[in-house]
Design a protein around this motif. Sequence first.
Motif, PDB file in Angstrom:
ATOM      1  N   VAL A  77      -5.535   3.604  10.490  1.00  0.00           N
ATOM      2  CA  VAL A  77      -6.522   2.576  10.151  1.00  0.00           C
ATOM      3  C   VAL A  77      -7.250   2.154  11.427  1.00  0.00           C
ATOM      4  O   VAL A  77      -6.631   1.931  12.472  1.00  0.00           O
ATOM      5  CB  VAL A  77      -5.841   1.357   9.498  1.00  0.00           C
TER       6      VAL A  77
ATOM      7  N   THR B  80      -8.569   5.425  -3.736  1.00  0.00           N
ATOM      8  CA  THR B  80      -7.787   6.170  -2.756  1.00  0.00           C
ATOM      9  C   THR B  80      -8.577   6.209  -1.454  1.00  0.00           C
ATOM     10  O   THR B  80      -9.741   6.624  -1.441  1.00  0.00           O
ATOM     11  CB  THR B  80      -7.513   7.610  -3.227  1.00  0.00           C
ATOM     12  N   VAL B  81      -7.963   5.743  -0.378  1.00  0.00           N
ATOM     13  CA  VAL B  81      -8.582   5.780   0.950  1.00  0.00           C
ATOM     14  C   VAL B  81      -7.903   6.865   1.764  1.00  0.00           C
ATOM     15  O   VAL B  81      -6.667   6.886   1.877  1.00  0.00           O
ATOM     16  CB  VAL B  81      -8.463   4.422   1.668  1.00  0.00           C
TER      17      VAL B  81
ATOM     18  N   LEU C  17      -7.648  -3.800   3.745  1.00  0.00           N
ATOM     19  CA  LEU C  17      -6.930  -2.790   2.970  1.00  0.00           C
ATOM     20  C   LEU C  17      -5.685  -3.385   2.312  1.00  0.00           C
ATOM     21  O   LEU C  17      -5.375  -3.097   1.152  1.00  0.00           O
ATOM     22  CB  LEU C  17      -6.543  -1.614   3.859  1.00  0.00           C
TER      23      LEU C  17
ATOM     24  N   ALA D  46     -12.781   0.097   4.627  1.00  0.00           N
ATOM     25  CA  ALA D  46     -11.865  -0.928   4.130  1.00  0.00           C
ATOM     26  C   ALA D  46     -12.594  -1.930   3.244  1.00  0.00           C
ATOM     27  O   ALA D  46     -12.074  -2.366   2.209  1.00  0.00           O
ATOM     28  CB  ALA D  46     -11.202  -1.637   5.303  1.00  0.00           C
TER      29      ALA D  46
ATOM     30  N   LEU E  87      -4.734   0.330  -4.825  1.00  0.00           N
ATOM     31  CA  LEU E  87      -5.107   1.146  -3.671  1.00  0.00           C
ATOM     32  C   LEU E  87      -4.013   2.146  -3.340  1.00  0.00           C
ATOM     33  O   LEU E  87      -2.827   1.824  -3.360  1.00  0.00           O
ATOM     34  CB  LEU E  87      -5.340   0.241  -2.456  1.00  0.00           C
TER      35      LEU E  87
ATOM     36  N   LEU F  50      -3.305   4.667  -0.063  1.00  0.00           N
ATOM     37  CA  LEU F  50      -3.760   4.921   1.304  1.00  0.00           C
ATOM     38  C   LEU F  50      -3.109   6.192   1.825  1.00  0.00           C
ATOM     39  O   LEU F  50      -1.879   6.306   1.844  1.00  0.00           O
ATOM     40  CB  LEU F  50      -3.396   3.731   2.195  1.00  0.00           C
TER      41      LEU F  50
ATOM     42  N   ALA G   9     -11.047   4.960   7.041  1.00  0.00           N
ATOM     43  CA  ALA G   9     -10.275   3.719   6.995  1.00  0.00           C
ATOM     44  C   ALA G   9     -10.664   2.772   8.122  1.00  0.00           C
ATOM     45  O   ALA G   9      -9.845   2.019   8.626  1.00  0.00           O
ATOM     46  CB  ALA G   9      -8.776   4.020   7.055  1.00  0.00           C
TER      47      ALA G   9
ATOM     48  N   THR H  94       1.649   4.960   1.163  1.00  0.00           N
ATOM     49  CA  THR H  94       1.321   5.816   2.305  1.00  0.00           C
ATOM     50  C   THR H  94       2.092   7.112   2.187  1.00  0.00           C
ATOM     51  O   THR H  94       2.974   7.272   1.351  1.00  0.00           O
ATOM     52  CB  THR H  94       1.693   5.122   3.636  1.00  0.00           C
TER      53      THR H  94
ATOM     54  N   MET I 185       0.839  -1.195   0.000  1.00  0.00           N
ATOM     55  CA  MET I 185       0.000   0.000   0.000  1.00  0.00           C
ATOM     56  C   MET I 185       0.875   1.245   0.000  1.00  0.00           C
ATOM     57  O   MET I 185       1.941   1.275   0.614  1.00  0.00           O
ATOM     58  CB  MET I 185      -0.917   0.019   1.223  1.00  0.00           C
TER      59      MET I 185
ATOM     60  N   ASP J 119      -5.029  -3.920  -1.954  1.00  0.00           N
ATOM     61  CA  ASP J 119      -3.880  -3.474  -2.722  1.00  0.00           C
ATOM     62  C   ASP J 119      -3.134  -4.630  -3.385  1.00  0.00           C
ATOM     63  O   ASP J 119      -2.417  -4.444  -4.354  1.00  0.00           O
ATOM     64  CB  ASP J 119      -2.904  -2.728  -1.809  1.00  0.00           C
TER      65      ASP J 119
END
Length: 399
Positions: free
Chosen positions: A46, A39-40, A165, A25, A176, A178, A20, A3, A1, A169
């Motif tokens: 989380v 996109t989260v 999550l 999720a 994804l 995040l 999240a 970040t 993922m 990804d």
Amino acid sequence: MLTGHPSGPPEFSDVIVVGAGVVGAACAYYASRSGLHVTVIDRGPVAGGTTGAGEGNLLVSDKEPGPELELALLSTELWRDLATQLPSCIEYERKGGLVVASTEGGMNALRDFAAEQRRAGVEAVEVPHDRLADLEPYLAPGLAGGFHYPQDAQVQPALAAAHLLRAADGKGPGRLTLRLGEEVTAVLTGANGEVRGVRTRAGEARAPYVVNATGTWGGQLAALAGVELPVLPRRGFVLVTEPLPRVVRHKVYSADYVADVASGSAALQTSAVVEGTPAGPVLIGASRERVGFDRTLSVEVLRRLAAQATRLFPALAEVRAIRAYAGFRPYLPDHLPAIGPDPRVPGLLHACGHEGAGIGLAPATGLLIAAMLTGRDTPLSPGPFAPDRFSREASTPPL
């Protein structure tokens, strides 16, 4: 993922999920598996909100026939499938539930309730008073009986959200991004009011769809888009005991809990819900009260929970409680979540307002959202969960 904080021009994706927690999720997981770039975004970590304060209940036993039960039955099947795909550390356990009555009158009410549930597809098995100890050896004597619900299960909610999550990804044709620690400050719209993305203090993210999966804060995110969604926080406390041998084998609660779940009262309500965990501690709930976002520890609530739990399981009277925590259930006035597109803002979808059932209902919610985003048939009718139903009711003139 991926970040971290973006820099440079706005990032583009197919859909932005704000939140999240486990519902966000699940939305990301099923959308990604449908081939979308998701996109989260979350202002915290989380599972930093309601999900992290949940017990992990996956229940059908407390739901009367209707749309929420249909959602729960679908989620029951989906959680079973997810448990074979996600790591065992999510602690999925199909332990079953046991609902007990202290009086014959309460037992008759449970029989009527269970009969309606069976017609809707729920497995409910009556347990006479002299067989309760077969299921729960430490249960208090003198109860009138109960019902066993084999479909009830439990999961470790924060780990489940994290691994959904991760799987979003790592599997399927989608991908994804995040972005944690970023609070959404605006929903961006175009000339015709359609969604164009969101703005955070770290920059913009662009997408033609935004999913509001912010749980108890769903009304605040909706307000950023210029619409009203009457989500209110309903505070609850959980007591956690020291690690024990398996004293409690199922999720056990009294018949009063079902009435409390269905109640819209703002006043304090407590009804014993007791369950063991694979790690050893026993979790004791449940309380409900509408006091805004006040996290003040209530000794009175904890006292009530402890007293009710020890009435069900007298052996717990000698056990130490090592901590307590509070969370906020996202309450909507008709006790149904808001799931689906908001016709007032093209491109805005909601997936919030699940009250205390969000962890259990997350997979079906995510599957519905993914189907709506991709134009596929939904597995059940989304009509009862329409996000604008409250504004329609407010605008209907009296007869």
